[in-house]
Each structure stands twice: as structure tokens, then as C-alpha cells.
Design a protein around this motif. Structure first.
Motif, PDB file in Angstrom:
ATOM      1  N   THR A  84      -2.218  -5.306   4.507  1.00  0.00           N
ATOM      2  CA  THR A  84      -1.616  -6.163   3.716  1.00  0.00           C
ATOM      3  C   THR A  84      -2.526  -5.638   1.888  1.00  0.00           C
ATOM      4  O   THR A  84      -2.053  -6.854   1.010  1.00  0.00           O
ATOM      5  CB  THR A  84      -2.873  -7.517   3.976  1.00  0.00           C
ATOM      6  OG1 THR A  84      -3.987  -6.972   3.681  1.00  0.00           O
ATOM      7  CG2 THR A  84      -1.892  -8.238   5.363  1.00  0.00           C
ATOM      8  N   ASP A  85      -3.298  -4.750   1.410  1.00  0.00           N
ATOM      9  CA  ASP A  85      -3.515  -4.465  -0.043  1.00  0.00           C
ATOM     10  C   ASP A  85      -2.370  -3.727  -0.106  1.00  0.00           C
ATOM     11  O   ASP A  85      -2.599  -3.724  -1.608  1.00  0.00           O
ATOM     12  CB  ASP A  85      -4.463  -4.004  -0.132  1.00  0.00           C
ATOM     13  CG  ASP A  85      -5.676  -4.020   0.861  1.00  0.00           C
ATOM     14  OD1 ASP A  85      -6.783  -3.391   1.592  1.00  0.00           O
ATOM     15  OD2 ASP A  85      -5.845  -5.383   0.687  1.00  0.00           O
ATOM     16  N   ARG A  86      -1.338  -3.695   0.284  1.00  0.00           N
ATOM     17  CA  ARG A  86       0.121  -3.137   0.079  1.00  0.00           C
ATOM     18  C   ARG A  86       0.589  -4.127  -1.085  1.00  0.00           C
ATOM     19  O   ARG A  86       0.814  -5.244  -0.145  1.00  0.00           O
ATOM     20  CB  ARG A  86       0.860  -2.057   0.457  1.00  0.00           C
ATOM     21  CG  ARG A  86       0.183  -0.996   1.260  1.00  0.00           C
ATOM     22  CD  ARG A  86       1.235  -0.145   2.067  1.00  0.00           C
ATOM     23  NE  ARG A  86       1.859  -1.180   2.860  1.00  0.00           N
ATOM     24  CZ  ARG A  86       2.389  -0.589   3.536  1.00  0.00           C
ATOM     25  NH1 ARG A  86       3.058   0.872   3.583  1.00  0.00           N
ATOM     26  NH2 ARG A  86       3.613  -2.007   4.811  1.00  0.00           N
ATOM     27  N   THR A  87       1.349  -3.219  -2.679  1.00  0.00           N
ATOM     28  CA  THR A  87       2.338  -4.053  -3.375  1.00  0.00           C
ATOM     29  C   THR A  87       2.835  -3.636  -3.412  1.00  0.00           C
ATOM     30  O   THR A  87       3.245  -2.315  -3.709  1.00  0.00           O
ATOM     31  CB  THR A  87       1.632  -4.609  -4.717  1.00  0.00           C
ATOM     32  OG1 THR A  87      -0.119  -5.441  -4.831  1.00  0.00           O
ATOM     33  CG2 THR A  87       2.461  -5.466  -5.247  1.00  0.00           C
ATOM     34  N   ASN A  88       4.675  -4.797  -2.453  1.00  0.00           N
ATOM     35  CA  ASN A  88       5.679  -4.315  -3.074  1.00  0.00           C
ATOM     36  C   ASN A  88       6.014  -3.515  -4.468  1.00  0.00           C
ATOM     37  O   ASN A  88       5.881  -3.886  -5.585  1.00  0.00           O
ATOM     38  CB  ASN A  88       6.474  -5.359  -2.771  1.00  0.00           C
ATOM     39  CG  ASN A  88       6.799  -5.442  -1.284  1.00  0.00           C
ATOM     40  OD1 ASN A  88       6.322  -4.919  -0.435  1.00  0.00           O
ATOM     41  ND2 ASN A  88       7.211  -7.144  -0.896  1.00  0.00           N
ATOM     42  N   ASN A  89       6.641  -2.550  -4.773  1.00  0.00           N
ATOM     43  CA  ASN A  89       6.805  -1.871  -6.129  1.00  0.00           C
ATOM     44  C   ASN A  89       8.455  -1.257  -6.150  1.00  0.00           C
ATOM     45  O   ASN A  89       8.893  -0.956  -6.822  1.00  0.00           O
ATOM     46  CB  ASN A  89       6.312  -0.484  -6.113  1.00  0.00           C
ATOM     47  CG  ASN A  89       6.256   0.431  -4.199  1.00  0.00           C
ATOM     48  OD1 ASN A  89       7.024   0.058  -3.977  1.00  0.00           O
ATOM     49  ND2 ASN A  89       5.815   1.453  -4.357  1.00  0.00           N
ATOM     50  N   PHE A  90       9.591  -1.933  -5.167  1.00  0.00           N
ATOM     51  CA  PHE A  90      10.960  -1.435  -5.312  1.00  0.00           C
ATOM     52  C   PHE A  90      11.311  -2.814  -5.269  1.00  0.00           C
ATOM     53  O   PHE A  90      11.780  -3.673  -3.901  1.00  0.00           O
ATOM     54  CB  PHE A  90      10.973  -0.374  -4.423  1.00  0.00           C
ATOM     55  CG  PHE A  90      12.369   0.001  -4.741  1.00  0.00           C
ATOM     56  CD1 PHE A  90      12.769   1.390  -5.594  1.00  0.00           C
ATOM     57  CD2 PHE A  90      13.670  -0.332  -4.357  1.00  0.00           C
ATOM     58  CE1 PHE A  90      14.144   1.733  -5.941  1.00  0.00           C
ATOM     59  CE2 PHE A  90      15.062   0.199  -4.399  1.00  0.00           C
ATOM     60  CZ  PHE A  90      15.076   1.302  -5.222  1.00  0.00           C
ATOM     61  N   PRO A  91      12.228  -3.267  -6.407  1.00  0.00           N
ATOM     62  CA  PRO A  91      12.889  -2.496  -7.137  1.00  0.00           C
ATOM     63  C   PRO A  91      12.255  -2.389  -9.098  1.00  0.00           C
ATOM     64  O   PRO A  91      11.360  -3.537  -8.515  1.00  0.00           O
ATOM     65  CB  PRO A  91      14.187  -2.389  -7.252  1.00  0.00           C
ATOM     66  CG  PRO A  91      14.201  -4.315  -7.020  1.00  0.00           C
ATOM     67  CD  PRO A  91      13.596  -4.325  -5.899  1.00  0.00           C
TER      68      PRO A  91
END
Length: 233
Positions: free
Chosen positions: A2-9
Motif C-alpha cells: 500500500t506504500d507504493r504510489t503509481n508512477n506511470f504514466p
């Protein structure tokens, strides 16, 4: 996770639309396959760039006396196939190598095969299909040389991208079969529902360790099945 943040695009922070995917090849893909996944990602960017160039070529085609229909369809191909090619064949390949998912490999093979066929049709360049491929380009040289030269650039790009797509398809298939993959494994994942359960497929994450700088992201295990790599592409 849950700590991951979407980075694409990658989108500007002031937009209300946020990235849809998390992509980190160095973190998520096993080391032996990072180079291949990175090259397929570059291939996707090349294809998207070729679609952009195709719009310019169709505009030159129209300006030289061609049909405006080709320009309109070329815009449709750009808007439709640029994002769809990422989600429909690059992401399945990314997830296949990330979690050793036979179902995602099969999804990639099926959709990418259709993509190769469509790219070949774009390379041929049938008039009225919105692509300045070889047939349209060669025939237009007798009408407007300047426009035809611009169209020729796109025809060459389509040819290069189509050839690379064929090489990628053969390369990934050889790796998959060499690693013991099969259609039966994909059917088993489908029947058990493992294909849609990311926590199940990626349950091998190591526990998060606490450091003085704060918690670190979970790392994928080195025990992820490795496909043989006997040659370089």
C-alpha cells in the motif's frame, strides 16, 4: 504494497488525473530479465512514436492531394493504439516476468501476435486505412514527391517496428518454453483464479525491515523462477 504510489504514466502534479500503474523494472523484475523487459518497453515507445510520425505523414499526404480520411484514421490509431498497446501487451509481459504467471504470458502471446499482424498491415500501407505504408508511399511518388518522402520515413519506421516485434515474440516464446511454461499451466491458473490474485502470485515478498530512515519497500525474492537465457537479443 500500500506504500507504493503509481508512477506511470508520468503526469504533472497539478493535473487531477493520476497515474494508473506502478512500474519499476529494477525493483519488480528478476535481474536476468530486466534487460529484455526494458527493451520491450522501448519497443512500445518506438511504436507510439511511429504512430505520431504516421499522423504527420498522413497530414503531408492530405496536403499533397490525398484523402482527409487517412489523416482522421491516423489520429484514431494514435489515440487508440498508443495506450492500448501498453495495457494490452506490455503490462501482461511485465506481470508475467514479475510473478512467473503463465496466464499473463499467454495473454501477451495472443494479443502481441495480433499486434504483429496489425503492424504488418500498417507497414504494407493500404490506402484508406490511415497508414502511410509502402503501397501508399510508392504510389504517391507520382503525385507529390515531397509528401511521399515524408511518408517514406513512416514506412521505414513501421518496417523496423514490425521486424522488432517479430523478434520479441520469438524471443519471449523461447524463454517461456525453455522455462517449462505451457498452455496447461495457464489453464490451471485460470481454473484456480490465481491469475487475478496478485497477493497470491506475489506472496514471496520479504518482510519490510525497519531502518533509521524509515520502512523500506518490500523486495521480490530471488527465488522467482528464472527462464534460461542462452543468447542475447
Amino acid at each position: 504494497m500500500t506504500d507504493r504510489t503509481n508512477n506511470f504514466p508520468p503526469l504533472p502534479s497539478f493535473l487531477k488525473i493520476k497515474p494508473c500503474f506502478y512500474q519499476n523494472i529494477e525493483e519488480e523484475i528478476p535481474a536476468p530479465h530486466q534487460q529484455l523487459v526494458r527493451k520491450v518497453y522501448i519497443l512500445w515507445m518506438m511504436y507510439s512514436g511511429t504512430l505520431c510520425m504516421n499522423v504527420i505523414s498522413c497530414l503531408a499526404w492530405w496536403a499533397g492531394g490525398g484523402s482527409a480520411t487517412n489523416f482522421g484514421i491516423s489520429l484514431l490509431w494514435l489515440v487508440l493504439f498508443s495506450p492500448c498497446s501498453y495495457t494490452c501487451w506490455f503490462r501482461p509481459l511485465y506481470k508475467a516476468f514479475r510473478a512467473d504467471s503463465s496466464f499473463n504470458f499467454m495473454t501477451f502471446f495472443f494479443i502481441f501476435f495480433l499486434q504483429c499482424i496489425f503492424a504488418l498491415i500498417q507497414t504494407i500501407g493500404i490506402s484508406g486505412w490511415g497508414t502511410s505504408g509502402w503501397i501508399a508511399t510508392v504510389m504517391f511518388f507520382s503525385y507529390n514527391v515531397g509528401s511521399a518522402i515524408v511518408m517514406l520515413i513512416t514506412a521505414v519506421l513501421f518496417t523496423l517496428v514490425t521486424m522488432l516485434m517479430g523478434l520479441v515474440l520469438l524471443r519471449v516464446h523461447r524463454l517461456y518454453r525453455g522455462g517449462g511454461g505451457s498452455f496447461e499451466r495457464a489453464q490451471e491458473e485460470w481454473s484456480t483464479g490465481a491469475w487475478k490474485s496478485a497477493p497470491v502470485r506475489e506472496a514471496g515478498f520479504n518482510a519490510v525491515t525497519q531502518t533509521a530512515q524509515g520502512p523500506s519497500l518490500p523486495q521480490y525474492p530471488t527465488a522467482v523462477p528464472s527462464y534460461p537465457d542462452n543468447s542475447h537479443w
